[in-house]
Scaffold this active site. Structure first.
Site, PDB file in Angstrom:
ATOM      1  N   GLU A 432       1.004  -1.428   0.344  1.00  0.00           N
ATOM      2  CA  GLU A 432       0.273  -0.232  -0.350  1.00  0.00           C
ATOM      3  C   GLU A 432       0.904   1.275   0.100  1.00  0.00           C
ATOM      4  O   GLU A 432       1.614   1.370   0.979  1.00  0.00           O
ATOM      5  CB  GLU A 432      -0.760   0.156   1.744  1.00  0.00           C
ATOM      6  CG  GLU A 432      -1.730   1.091   1.382  1.00  0.00           C
ATOM      7  CD  GLU A 432      -2.772   1.064   3.023  1.00  0.00           C
ATOM      8  OE1 GLU A 432      -2.495   0.303   3.472  1.00  0.00           O
ATOM      9  OE2 GLU A 432      -2.999   2.024   3.138  1.00  0.00           O
ATOM     10  N   ASP A 505      -1.443  -1.004   5.516  1.00  0.00           N
ATOM     11  CA  ASP A 505      -1.309  -0.289   6.840  1.00  0.00           C
ATOM     12  C   ASP A 505      -2.117  -1.402   7.750  1.00  0.00           C
ATOM     13  O   ASP A 505      -2.655  -1.895   7.144  1.00  0.00           O
ATOM     14  CB  ASP A 505      -1.855   0.726   6.992  1.00  0.00           C
ATOM     15  CG  ASP A 505      -0.202   2.033   6.392  1.00  0.00           C
ATOM     16  OD1 ASP A 505       0.560   1.524   6.179  1.00  0.00           O
ATOM     17  OD2 ASP A 505      -1.030   3.056   5.985  1.00  0.00           O
ATOM     18  N   ASP A 507      -4.921  -0.027   9.880  1.00  0.00           N
ATOM     19  CA  ASP A 507      -5.680   0.599  10.353  1.00  0.00           C
ATOM     20  C   ASP A 507      -7.165   0.574   9.405  1.00  0.00           C
ATOM     21  O   ASP A 507      -7.376  -0.099   8.194  1.00  0.00           O
ATOM     22  CB  ASP A 507      -5.488   2.182   9.778  1.00  0.00           C
ATOM     23  CG  ASP A 507      -5.371   2.583   8.467  1.00  0.00           C
ATOM     24  OD1 ASP A 507      -5.456   1.830   7.634  1.00  0.00           O
ATOM     25  OD2 ASP A 507      -4.502   2.951   8.150  1.00  0.00           O
ATOM     26  N   ASP A 509      -8.731   1.917   6.370  1.00  0.00           N
ATOM     27  CA  ASP A 509      -8.439   1.580   4.876  1.00  0.00           C
ATOM     28  C   ASP A 509      -7.657   0.693   4.590  1.00  0.00           C
ATOM     29  O   ASP A 509      -7.962  -0.051   3.167  1.00  0.00           O
ATOM     30  CB  ASP A 509      -7.342   2.775   4.413  1.00  0.00           C
ATOM     31  CG  ASP A 509      -8.711   4.384   4.969  1.00  0.00           C
ATOM     32  OD1 ASP A 509      -9.913   3.492   4.424  1.00  0.00           O
ATOM     33  OD2 ASP A 509      -8.138   5.378   4.512  1.00  0.00           O
TER      34      ASP A 509
END
Ligand code: 0RA
Length: 651
Positions: A432, A505, A507, A509
């Site tokens: 990402e 990540d 998180d 997203d």
């Protein structure tokens, strides 16, 4: 065969000393009996106990199985069968029920001839669950009485068999609390249990399954009178079906056969799920082979007889099965059920093959004759599949003979390729963001690790036609990088990587990107997932350092290891909370997340087909609030057990 007992009855005491080594053996190697001690193994305990009730119901005793998840973390399973025998076993002088729960392979001894299609592990289930539990209570309702026995601490008799009162009920109620010292998690999951019971209910038309969760105050009932037809209906709920569900049942003979199937557009996979005695046979076997042969023969014979195709243009199985979702279930008497190995993943009973071929062939041929419009549509679809396959083969040939530009040149500006040509050893990291991609390029092992950075979120590919996906820059890059084709033309043997590792990540997203990529792989490169080649990288959540020596860092992946790290560093510690990959420098990213010796990977696995279809519809459907809610409720970033994933340390 004689029912020989190896109990030394003279040594026998109420404390059942002779039985304990067996229980201890199970506690020492739980993995040998339940596969693993992770969430999968934990739920296996429930399946074992449910199987016992299912066996009873499958043989005509009882029709309802109720599973309750209690607030104290225990689970109970109640059936309305005959009740486990409570009489005294002659050789040992112990109640039969006590032996069933403390001795491996004891179940079979008490089963009568009616136990013909037993799916369980021949009675080891009860003992294994007992050995791995902090307590296990069995209450038996039979002969007008309520009988009770209790074990504690891994199967030690705590309350000998007693009569608690009278009843008109019949059946067995087992309640157990998994021993938390033996499992990495003891949290029973509603979704996992519900899917399993639903699957059983599709396969056992006459049994009702009830799931009660006292923690969530939730109840659901599973009962499907149309069996596999409803299973296929559920599996194809979010697809674009061609015609009705085709469903055949033969319950008349010793071997019972049932098949349901449906074709869908925009699906390039063959989705075939087979079962023997209501247990999934992941590696197929003679029932799958027979089914495939029957379908191919029926379609070709109908098409030739009706002059839709010429004899010389007969279709091959692969063309016919593109976009097919099918469930095949056989119920075979114990003595005829042969498997390749102990794990029963592949059925090898030779007689099943011609039986199921003939069953599918004759029924399907008849069906096609009666549904002419459908038959014509189906043959046209198969012909289109064949054309696409041939076009792809020609394109590949052209590429091989140098008529096409080399693929490497096209994608080189994004991809940092691996140097080795030992493809199974190579790993593709899909990362990402460009900045994390940059760090990953610095930190990688150039010989075997390739880096492909993604810019932003990839598109949602669910239900999108293949040509649109191929026109998308992000996905066409992934397809070219893996270089093994896509959709019906995907060939796993050609993959340039042994592992595809998604690195995002930790998180919301990042989770969304994982799901978008997994949806693509599931729909268009499914063999990568079924062969266990897709992984998620697990960056650490914390770095604990000594303030006086900040270079000395201990990484932590969850809250309990964070506590340990704090203790290890001692007074004067500081904590970094890593919210994204970008917060680590290249060295740290390499050491914690990419280096084979120290990293953690989650292998993406398919728990069961229904769960995947349901999740894809929630996660990929057109209701973003449902999706966000699911991610927030189900993906805990400090917990290594989520979505369709399982932990494998170091990969
Ligand atoms: C052996 C014999 C009989 C019943 C059972 C086992 C039995 C086992 C389990 C396990 C969970 N629920 C169960 N229900 C029944 C038959 C005994 C008889 O003849 O009545």
């Amino acid at each position: 065969m004689a029912d020989t007992d190896n109990f030394a009855s003279s040594h026998y005491t109420a404390d059942n000393i002779e039985l304990l080594p067996e229980l201890d053996g199970i506690r020492k190697r739980p993995g040998m009996y339940i596969g693993a001690t992770n969430s999968g193994g934990l739920h296996h305990l429930i399946w074992e106990i449910v199987d016992n009730g299912v066996d009873e119901a499958a043989n005509g005793y009882g029709s309802k199985i109720t599973v309750t998840l209690h607030k104290d973390g225990s689970c109970s399973v109640e059936d309305d069968g005959r009740g486990i025998p409570v009489d005294i076993h002659k050789q040992t002088g112990l109640p039969a029920i006590q032996i069933i729960y403390t001795k491996l392979h004891s179940g079979g001894k008490f089963s009568d001839k009616a136990y013909q299609t037993s799916a369980g592990l021949h009675g080891v289930g009860a003992t294994v669950v007992n050995a791995l539990s902090s307590y296990l209570d069995v209450t038996v309702f039979r002969d007008g009485k309520i009988h009770h026995i209790r074990f504690e601490n891994g199967g030690h008799l705590a309350v000998p068999l007693e009569v608690l009162g009278t009843t008109r009920k019949r059946g067995t109620l087992v309640r157990f609390l998994p021993d938390e010292t033996l499992f990495s998690t003891t949290d029973f999951k509603w979704d996992t249990v519900a899917s399993h019971l639903q699957e059983e209910a599709f396969l056992l038309k006459n049994v009702t399954f009830v799931l009660i969760d006292e923690r969530l105050k939730k109840t659901e009932e599973f009962h499907y009178e149309s069996g596999l037809a409803q299973y296929v209906e559920n599996l194809t709920a979010n697809k674009e079906p061609i015609g009705e569900i085709v469903h055949f049942v033969d319950d008349s003979a010793q071997v019972k056969m049932e098949v349901a199937m449906r074709w869908c557009n925009k699906d390039y996979n063959e989705n075939l799920y087979s079962y023997a005695n209501a247990v999934r046979t992941h590696d197929g076997g003679t029932h799958e082979t027979g089914f495939r042969t029957g379908v191919t023969k029926a379609v070709n014979d109908w098409a030739v007889q009706n002059e839709v195709i010429k004899e010389k243009d007969k279709l091959i199985g692969e063309d016919i099965r593109e976009g097919l979702t099918a469930v095949v279930s056989v119920k075979v008497p114990e003595k005829l059920a042969l498997y390749e190995s102990q794990t029963k993943q592949k059925l090898t009973s030779p007689d099943i093959l011609p039986m199921i071929t003939e069953f599918v062939y004759s029924n399907f041929l008849h069906f096609l004759a009666e549904h002419k419009d459908f038959a014509v549509d189906l043959v046209h679809k198969c012909q289109a599949s064949r054309q696409a396959r041939e076009a792809a083969r020609k394109a590949k040939e052209a590429a091989r003979t140098g008529k096409q530009k080399k693929v490497d040149a096209v994608i080189s500006d994004k991809l940092a390729a691996a140097q080795s040509k030992d493809y199974p050893e190579n790993e593709l990291f899909i990362v990402e963001g460009d900045s994390a991609g940059g760090s990953a390029k610095k930190a990688r092992d150039r010989l075997h690790q390739a880096i492909l950075p993604l810019r932003g979120k990839p598109m949602n590919t669910d239900g999108v036609p293949l040509d649109k996906i191929q026109a998308n820059v992000e996905f066409s890059t992934i397809i070219q990088t893996i270089n093994a084709g896509v959709g019906a033309n995907f060939d796993i043997e050609e993959s340039k990587y042994g592992k595809i590792i998604i690195m995002t990540d930790a998180d919301t997203d990042g989770a969304h990107i994982q799901i978008l990529l997994l949806t693509f792989f599931y729909n268009y490169m499914k063999p990568l997932i079924t062969h266990g080649m897709v992984y998620l990288a697990c960056p650490p959540l914390y770095g604990v350092y000594k303030k006086s020596d900040p270079k000395k860092i201990i990484y932590a992946w969850d809250d309990s290891s964070l506590e340990e790290a704090k203790k290890k560093i001692g007074a004067g510690y500081g904590i970094n909370r890593y919210k994204g990959l970008g917060e680590m420098n290249a060295d740290q990213l390499g050491a914690t997340t990419m280096n084979k010796a120290t990293r953690r990977l989650l292998q993406v696995k398919i728990e069961d087909p229904l769960t995947v279809e349901k999740r894809i519809s929630v996660l990929m459907g057109n209701d973003p609030s449902r999706r966000r809610e699911w991610i927030e409720q189900n993906i805990k970033f400090n917990e290594v057990d989520r979505f369709i994933k399982e932990v494998t340390k170091n990969g």
